[in-house]
Design a protein around this motif. Structure first.
Motif, PDB file in Angstrom:
ATOM      1  N   GLY A   1     -10.031   4.565  11.845  1.00  0.00           N
ATOM      2  CA  GLY A   1     -11.275   4.192  10.890  1.00  0.00           C
ATOM      3  C   GLY A   1     -10.450   3.669   9.788  1.00  0.00           C
ATOM      4  N   ASP A   2     -11.559   3.006   8.800  1.00  0.00           N
ATOM      5  CA  ASP A   2     -11.107   2.436   7.701  1.00  0.00           C
ATOM      6  C   ASP A   2     -12.213   2.596   6.554  1.00  0.00           C
ATOM      7  OD1 ASP A   2     -12.365  -0.590   7.303  1.00  0.00           O
ATOM      8  OD2 ASP A   2     -12.416   0.105   9.393  1.00  0.00           O
ATOM      9  N   GLY A   3     -11.708   2.662   5.411  1.00  0.00           N
ATOM     10  CA  GLY A   3     -12.693   2.874   4.236  1.00  0.00           C
ATOM     11  C   GLY A   3     -12.639   1.774   3.165  1.00  0.00           C
ATOM     12  N   ALA A   4     -13.080   1.667   2.101  1.00  0.00           N
ATOM     13  CA  ALA A   4     -12.989   0.812   1.090  1.00  0.00           C
ATOM     14  C   ALA A   4     -11.626   0.417   0.969  1.00  0.00           C
ATOM     15  CB  ALA A   4     -13.783   1.218  -0.141  1.00  0.00           C
ATOM     16  N   ASN A   5     -10.514   1.291   0.534  1.00  0.00           N
ATOM     17  CA  ASN A   5      -9.406   0.993   0.337  1.00  0.00           C
ATOM     18  C   ASN A   5      -8.315   2.016   1.328  1.00  0.00           C
ATOM     19  OD1 ASN A   5      -9.642  -1.147  -1.685  1.00  0.00           O
ATOM     20  ND2 ASN A   5     -10.610   0.795  -2.956  1.00  0.00           N
ATOM     21  N   CYS A   6      -8.692   2.335   2.372  1.00  0.00           N
ATOM     22  CA  CYS A   6      -7.850   3.372   3.097  1.00  0.00           C
ATOM     23  C   CYS A   6      -7.972   2.717   4.586  1.00  0.00           C
ATOM     24  CB  CYS A   6      -8.243   4.645   2.899  1.00  0.00           C
ATOM     25  SG  CYS A   6      -7.287   5.935   3.761  1.00  0.00           S
ATOM     26  N   LEU A   7      -6.994   2.843   5.246  1.00  0.00           N
ATOM     27  CA  LEU A   7      -6.895   2.499   6.868  1.00  0.00           C
ATOM     28  C   LEU A   7      -6.248   3.751   7.251  1.00  0.00           C
ATOM     29  CD1 LEU A   7      -7.042   0.920   9.400  1.00  0.00           C
ATOM     30  CD2 LEU A   7      -4.925   0.042   8.638  1.00  0.00           C
ATOM     31  N   VAL A   8      -6.719   4.619   8.514  1.00  0.00           N
ATOM     32  CA  VAL A   8      -6.309   5.470   9.244  1.00  0.00           C
ATOM     33  C   VAL A   8      -5.971   5.139  10.726  1.00  0.00           C
ATOM     34  CG1 VAL A   8      -6.503   7.889   9.918  1.00  0.00           C
ATOM     35  CG2 VAL A   8      -7.331   7.155   7.731  1.00  0.00           C
ATOM     36  N   THR A   9      -4.624   5.281  11.162  1.00  0.00           N
ATOM     37  CA  THR A   9      -4.230   4.907  12.402  1.00  0.00           C
ATOM     38  C   THR A   9      -3.486   5.884  13.152  1.00  0.00           C
ATOM     39  OG1 THR A   9      -2.211   3.853  11.801  1.00  0.00           O
ATOM     40  CG2 THR A   9      -4.326   2.496  11.773  1.00  0.00           C
ATOM     41  N   GLU A  10      -3.292   5.716  14.425  1.00  0.00           N
ATOM     42  CA  GLU A  10      -2.330   6.567  15.213  1.00  0.00           C
ATOM     43  C   GLU A  10      -0.884   6.326  14.370  1.00  0.00           C
ATOM     44  OE1 GLU A  10      -0.179   6.069  19.510  1.00  0.00           O
ATOM     45  OE2 GLU A  10      -1.803   4.626  18.891  1.00  0.00           O
TER      46      GLU A  10
ATOM     47  N   ALA B   1       0.974  -1.149  -0.056  1.00  0.00           N
ATOM     48  CA  ALA B   1       0.041  -0.062  -0.187  1.00  0.00           C
ATOM     49  C   ALA B   1       1.034   1.121   0.034  1.00  0.00           C
ATOM     50  CB  ALA B   1      -0.957   0.068   1.242  1.00  0.00           C
ATOM     51  N   ALA B   2       0.356   2.521  -0.459  1.00  0.00           N
ATOM     52  CA  ALA B   2       0.963   3.571  -0.367  1.00  0.00           C
ATOM     53  C   ALA B   2       0.794   4.145   1.187  1.00  0.00           C
ATOM     54  CB  ALA B   2       0.358   4.764  -1.441  1.00  0.00           C
ATOM     55  N   ALA B   3       1.752   4.755   1.740  1.00  0.00           N
ATOM     56  CA  ALA B   3       1.697   4.921   3.124  1.00  0.00           C
ATOM     57  C   ALA B   3       1.974   6.664   3.140  1.00  0.00           C
ATOM     58  CB  ALA B   3       2.954   4.270   4.214  1.00  0.00           C
ATOM     59  N   PHE B   4       1.231   7.308   4.335  1.00  0.00           N
ATOM     60  CA  PHE B   4       1.382   8.724   4.340  1.00  0.00           C
ATOM     61  C   PHE B   4       1.445   8.861   5.976  1.00  0.00           C
ATOM     62  CE2 PHE B   4      -0.814   7.755   0.202  1.00  0.00           C
ATOM     63  CZ  PHE B   4      -0.141   8.405  -0.721  1.00  0.00           C
ATOM     64  N   ALA B   5       2.072  10.175   6.047  1.00  0.00           N
ATOM     65  CA  ALA B   5       1.823  10.926   7.210  1.00  0.00           C
ATOM     66  C   ALA B   5       0.803  11.919   7.062  1.00  0.00           C
ATOM     67  CB  ALA B   5       3.103  11.095   7.910  1.00  0.00           C
ATOM     68  N   VAL B   6      -0.113  11.971   7.880  1.00  0.00           N
ATOM     69  CA  VAL B   6      -1.069  13.171   7.568  1.00  0.00           C
ATOM     70  C   VAL B   6      -1.355  14.172   8.559  1.00  0.00           C
ATOM     71  CG1 VAL B   6      -3.422  13.563   6.603  1.00  0.00           C
ATOM     72  CG2 VAL B   6      -2.282  11.563   6.013  1.00  0.00           C
ATOM     73  N   ARG B   7      -1.338  15.499   8.527  1.00  0.00           N
ATOM     74  CA  ARG B   7      -1.436  16.268   9.695  1.00  0.00           C
ATOM     75  C   ARG B   7      -2.688  16.781   9.349  1.00  0.00           C
ATOM     76  NH1 ARG B   7      -0.412  21.696  10.157  1.00  0.00           N
ATOM     77  NH2 ARG B   7       1.126  21.670   8.329  1.00  0.00           N
ATOM     78  N   LEU B   8      -3.649  16.827  10.388  1.00  0.00           N
ATOM     79  CA  LEU B   8      -5.096  17.257  10.448  1.00  0.00           C
ATOM     80  C   LEU B   8      -5.004  18.753  10.634  1.00  0.00           C
ATOM     81  CD1 LEU B   8      -6.771  13.913  12.206  1.00  0.00           C
ATOM     82  CD2 LEU B   8      -6.371  14.444   9.696  1.00  0.00           C
ATOM     83  N   ASP B   9      -6.216  19.368  10.506  1.00  0.00           N
ATOM     84  CA  ASP B   9      -6.251  20.690  10.669  1.00  0.00           C
ATOM     85  C   ASP B   9      -6.261  21.015  12.231  1.00  0.00           C
ATOM     86  OD1 ASP B   9      -8.852  19.675  11.719  1.00  0.00           O
ATOM     87  OD2 ASP B   9     -10.035  20.926  10.102  1.00  0.00           O
ATOM     88  N   ASP B  10      -6.364  20.042  13.184  1.00  0.00           N
ATOM     89  CA  ASP B  10      -6.103  20.404  14.582  1.00  0.00           C
ATOM     90  C   ASP B  10      -4.746  20.182  15.022  1.00  0.00           C
ATOM     91  OD1 ASP B  10      -6.056  17.501  14.860  1.00  0.00           O
ATOM     92  OD2 ASP B  10      -7.396  17.356  16.267  1.00  0.00           O
ATOM     93  N   GLY B  11      -3.799  19.875  14.210  1.00  0.00           N
ATOM     94  CA  GLY B  11      -2.527  19.441  14.305  1.00  0.00           C
ATOM     95  C   GLY B  11      -2.053  18.009  14.494  1.00  0.00           C
ATOM     96  N   THR B  12      -3.311  17.303  14.826  1.00  0.00           N
ATOM     97  CA  THR B  12      -2.945  15.682  15.082  1.00  0.00           C
ATOM     98  C   THR B  12      -2.227  15.179  13.872  1.00  0.00           C
ATOM     99  OG1 THR B  12      -4.602  15.692  16.522  1.00  0.00           O
ATOM    100  CG2 THR B  12      -3.805  13.425  15.636  1.00  0.00           C
ATOM    101  N   GLU B  13      -1.090  14.341  13.984  1.00  0.00           N
ATOM    102  CA  GLU B  13      -0.668  13.834  12.820  1.00  0.00           C
ATOM    103  C   GLU B  13      -1.130  12.261  12.813  1.00  0.00           C
ATOM    104  OE1 GLU B  13       3.154  14.478  10.737  1.00  0.00           O
ATOM    105  OE2 GLU B  13       3.810  13.066  12.052  1.00  0.00           O
ATOM    106  N   VAL B  14      -1.526  11.545  11.707  1.00  0.00           N
ATOM    107  CA  VAL B  14      -2.084  10.479  11.864  1.00  0.00           C
ATOM    108  C   VAL B  14      -1.252   9.526  10.491  1.00  0.00           C
ATOM    109  CG1 VAL B  14      -4.201  10.868  12.811  1.00  0.00           C
ATOM    110  CG2 VAL B  14      -4.079  10.798  10.223  1.00  0.00           C
ATOM    111  N   PHE B  15      -1.573   8.251  10.648  1.00  0.00           N
ATOM    112  CA  PHE B  15      -0.843   7.474   9.448  1.00  0.00           C
ATOM    113  C   PHE B  15      -1.883   6.972   8.789  1.00  0.00           C
ATOM    114  CE2 PHE B  15       0.349   3.326   8.225  1.00  0.00           C
ATOM    115  CZ  PHE B  15       1.505   3.440   7.543  1.00  0.00           C
ATOM    116  N   ALA B  16      -1.592   6.991   7.452  1.00  0.00           N
ATOM    117  CA  ALA B  16      -2.928   6.467   6.372  1.00  0.00           C
ATOM    118  C   ALA B  16      -2.308   5.708   5.567  1.00  0.00           C
ATOM    119  CB  ALA B  16      -3.575   7.543   5.695  1.00  0.00           C
ATOM    120  N   LYS B  17      -2.976   4.489   5.092  1.00  0.00           N
ATOM    121  CA  LYS B  17      -2.390   3.646   4.216  1.00  0.00           C
ATOM    122  C   LYS B  17      -3.469   3.477   3.051  1.00  0.00           C
ATOM    123  CE  LYS B  17      -0.873  -0.520   5.157  1.00  0.00           C
ATOM    124  NZ  LYS B  17      -0.456  -1.512   6.019  1.00  0.00           N
TER     125      LYS B  17
END
Length: 290
Positions: free
Chosen positions: A75-84, A26-42
């Motif tokens: 949370g997760d979607g059809a082809n995406c997972l978001v974690t700590e 999978a493609a992996a990303f570090a994602v910063r949300l608008d409240d400053g929280t950083e999450v990991f997404a695949k």
């Protein structure tokens, strides 16, 4: 786009995405949300239906209090997972020992049956890029032969990664599985794909990532750690045995438990791994004389 999926799953806007290196599924990303929280997404491939759902269910099942560290699932979607998001650091002996003790407690938390999927997880799951069927059985030898080794022997032969002589040796292992498996044990709660690349070393402890969780034999996870090596491996094992001693002869059975991942690699990456699987099968058969 990954930002849209993360926003939909978390309910927050996305301020920044950063592509991370590594990973072959999978493609992996570090994602910063608008409240400053950083999450990991695949973002999983569309050719792997249910992969995000299966991994989310696996992580939630492994998050047993007092056991191992796993990233929290947002949370997760059809082809995406978001974690700590857990920043990487260097392996330490202390973190390895904590991992060993935690892994023993995780295994002891149990599973409904050999081959049972995580609660809410699909029977048709994935191990890396390969499909993996979770089908409950009453005993481990039946489960391992029927749902792990035999399907991949057939695939490896069909794809030219395993010759007929080697397939015959692997078939013999499946016939003798009950004799080779060692003392009967209750089903353990397994990570299921515990090679060293799925041990993520954080600043203070080791985290387990990318699971293919199911009910199985606890020696399988330990055999996976031995397959490609792992930092401080003997410390992990020693700490494990402080909590939950392993049955006599478990090291002789490492080759048996490595057959499935080696066959998966043969199907994905070619006959070199097919030959390694055949050699491991011969070692497993020879272990009866020890």
């Amino acid at each position: 786009m990954i930002a849209d999926e993360v926003s939909r799953i978390t309910g927050r806007g996305v301020a920044e995405t950063r592509r991370l290196s590594g990973g072959d599924t999978a493609a992996a990303f570090a994602v910063r949300l608008d409240d400053g929280t950083e999450v990991f997404a695949k973002s999983a491939s569309p050719s792997m239906p249910g992969a995000a759902e299966a991994e989310a269910a696996s992580l939630r099942w492994l998050a047993e209090p007092g056991a191992v560290a796993v990233p929290e699932v947002f949370g997760d979607g059809a082809n995406c997972l978001v974690t700590e998001h857990v920043p990487a650091s260097s392996p330490t002996a202390r973190a390895a020992e904590e991992l060993g003790r935690g892994l023993a407690r995780l295994h002891a938390s149990g599973a409904p049956a050999f081959g049972s999927p995580p609660p809410g997880g699909p029977a048709d799951a994935w191990i890396g890029l390969a499909p993996m069927r979770n089908e409950p059985e009453d005993d481990w030898p039946t489960f391992y032969a029927r749902h792990r080794v035999q399907p991949y022997v057939r695939r490896a032969v069909d794809e030219g990664a395993l010759d007929s002589e080697s397939a015959t040796v692997l078939d013999q292992v499946c016939e003798d599985m009950a004799e080779l498996a060692g003392p009967a044990e209750p089903p353990s709660r397994l990570h299921g794909d515990l090679w060293s690349g799925n041990v993520h070393w954080g600043s203070e402890r080791a985290w387990l990532i990318d699971p293919a969780a199911h009910g199985g034999h606890r020696e399988t996870d330990l055999a996976m750690l031995h397959l490609f090596g792992c930092p401080h491996l003997e410390r992990i094992v020693a700490a494990y045995e402080e909590v939950s001693p392993l049955a006599d002869g478990w090291r002789d059975r490492i080759a048996l438990h490595q057959l499935f991942p080696l066959l998966v690699h043969a199907v994905l990456f070619g006959s070199g791994y097919g030959g390694q699987a055949a050699r491991s099968a011969r070692r497993a058969l020879a272990s009866r004389s020890h």
